[in-house]
Write an enzyme that holds these catalytic residues in place. Structure first.
Site, PDB file in Angstrom:
ATOM      1  CG  HIS A   1     -33.077 -56.724 -72.199  1.00 52.59           C
ATOM      2  ND1 HIS A   1     -32.153 -57.126 -73.140  1.00 52.59           N
ATOM      3  CD2 HIS A   1     -32.430 -55.883 -71.363  1.00 52.59           C
ATOM      4  CE1 HIS A   1     -30.997 -56.532 -72.895  1.00 52.59           C
ATOM      5  NE2 HIS A   1     -31.122 -55.772 -71.824  1.00 52.59           N
ATOM      6  CG  ASN A   2     -36.842 -62.117 -69.110  1.00 54.30           C
ATOM      7  OD1 ASN A   2     -36.346 -61.687 -68.061  1.00 54.30           O
ATOM      8  ND2 ASN A   2     -36.472 -63.257 -69.651  1.00 54.30           N
TER       9      ASN A   2
ATOM     10  CG  HIS B   1     -33.566 -51.141 -65.607  1.00 50.48           C
ATOM     11  ND1 HIS B   1     -33.927 -52.259 -64.885  1.00 50.48           N
ATOM     12  CD2 HIS B   1     -32.628 -51.565 -66.488  1.00 50.48           C
ATOM     13  CE1 HIS B   1     -33.242 -53.296 -65.321  1.00 50.48           C
ATOM     14  NE2 HIS B   1     -32.445 -52.910 -66.294  1.00 50.48           N
TER      15      HIS B   1
END
Ligand code: ZN
Length: 419
Positions: free
Chosen positions: A155-156, A195
């Site tokens: 999640h980068n 997001h």
């Protein structure tokens, strides 16, 4: 327990996935198959209240100072052969022709190069002109989103731009642009980018289990998604004399932008996967199977469903990448993040997430990914392929990549079969 149902050749069944009931559409085997869902025992929840969320400051540094990529910090020691033999990230900015491709690979670029990549996708749709956006202000926004992504394995910043790029490809290559307004295209691209802003690396269920501050703030509902939405919208609620990317919008456009933005980002919460699948099945049965197009640009509900569908599909699109090496790279990243969550769960004494547990061998990682492909990604992309036929290549890519994992599994189990 699973419950089969058959409607117009689409076979679906309910399972528990990430603690939520979802509909899974059998695609490969044509029969119910078990998945390792997260059947958590709520009574085991630890009463301790911790907050693992590391909040980054909302920096508004407009300079694109070189931020050394931390990406190489996460080679997966469990799957060492999956790492690609690259000496460093490229600093050459790709052309829009290279960006507009299902095979575009964000992972080969230096982090800073992805800022102009985002700008090129916005320029492609002439959004600066259409919505009176100052280029410096947009650059400032993109850099701010970048700096509010942790250096996590999955999640980068790469996931942020990769998701935006897949949405861009759905709009352009799959022709989804025909069913959306310019304003909705603007929202989808910005929504894809933002997001997962300030994602901490553990899933929503983990934060519910430990009772984190973030979970309490959002009352256990779409925790990370709501956080990203709020973080971004706060940037746009500053005093009126402060320029931001929505400054040039009319009041009506701004109101619609914010509403659409909230809706589409909430559909990156995996817990809505089943509900979204059901709605796609419904329009396939009612419209596509009767020779009509799935979406009507003149119907607002259709355009909303399109945005929700594109955000969710793009968010889980890594197994659909055209290059198996890239798909494997993303797989070892998510496996690394899963292992780190399991480590935290054991440390805190909360229920360990079943499908994340035991990813300590290459075989376990391969099995996990085959399960994800067969029971979540492929069934969903088969539906997407029906509502947007020009995206069928993604379905084919998942099938090919799954075969690649199955081949790898055979080699691991029976080393002598390696050619
Ligand atoms: Zn995401």
């Amino acid at each position: 327990m699973s419950n089969s149902q058959n409607r117009n050749n689409i076979v679906a069944h309910q399972e528990i996935w990430c603690g939520k009931e979802v509909v899974l559409i059998d695609a490969v085997h044509g029969e119910d198959s078990k998945i390792h869902g997260n059947r958590e025992n709520e009574s085991n929840m630890n009463e301790e209240k911790f907050d693992d969320v590391r909040i980054l400051e909302q920096k508004r540094d407009t300079s694109q100072t070189v931020k050394e990529s931390q990406d190489f910090m996460y080679p997966c020691t469990v799957c060492p052969t999956w790492l690609r033999p690259i000496d460093g990230k490229t600093t050459v900015i790709p052309s829009i022709q290279e960006i507009k491709s299902w095979d575009f690979d964000v992972l080969i670029y230096n982090e800073e190069v992805l800022v102009p990549v985002c700008e090129k996708m916005l320029e492609y749709y002439d959004l600066y002109q259409k919505f009176n956006i100052d280029k410096v202000v947009m650059n400032d926004f993109i850099v701010n989103v970048w700096k509010n992504h942790e250096s996590l394995p999955y999640h980068n910043w790469y996931h942020a731009v990769g998701t935006m790029n897949t949405i861009f490809n759905f709009l352009t290559l799959a022709g989804a642009e025909a069913y959306a307004t310019d304003l909705e295209i603007f929202v989808m691209l910005i929504g894809g980018l933002a997001h997962d802003t300030q994602h901490p690396g553990q899933n929503n269920e983990y934060h519910i289990k430990i009772g984190s501050e973030r979970a309490k703030r959002f009352q256990d509902i779409s925790i990370h998604e709501n956080h990203s939405i709020n973080w971004t919208i706060e940037l746009w609620e500053r005093p009126i004399d402060h320029d931001h990317i929505l400054s040039g919008l009319t009041a009506d456009d701004r109101s619609y932008f914010l509403d659409y933005f909230r809706r589409v980002i909430l559909y990156t919460d995996p817990s809505v996967h089943g509900e979204l699948s059901k709605r796609l099945i419904q329009i396939i049965n009612e419209k596509v199977n009767n020779g009509a197009e799935a979406f009507d640009r003149n119907i607002k509900e259709d355009r909303i469903l399109l945005g929700e569908c594109l955000l969710h599909a793009s968010d889980i699109s890594n197994p659909a990448h055209g290059d198996f090496e890239t798909a494997k790279d993303w797989c070892q990243r998510i496996a690394t993040e899963f292992r780190e969550q399991v480590f935290l769960e054991k440390q805190r004494g909360v229920t360990v997430t079943g499908y994340m547990d035991g990813l300590d061998t290459e075989l376990a990682v391969v099995k996990m990914q085959i399960g994800f492909c067969n029971f979540m990604a492929l069934p969903f992309f088969q539906l997407v392929g029906k509502v947007l036929p020009r995206s069928k290549v993604l379905e084919e890519n998942i099938i090919r990549n799954t075969k690649g994992y199955e081949e790898r599994m055979k080699v691991i189990l029976f080393p002598s079969s390696e050619k």
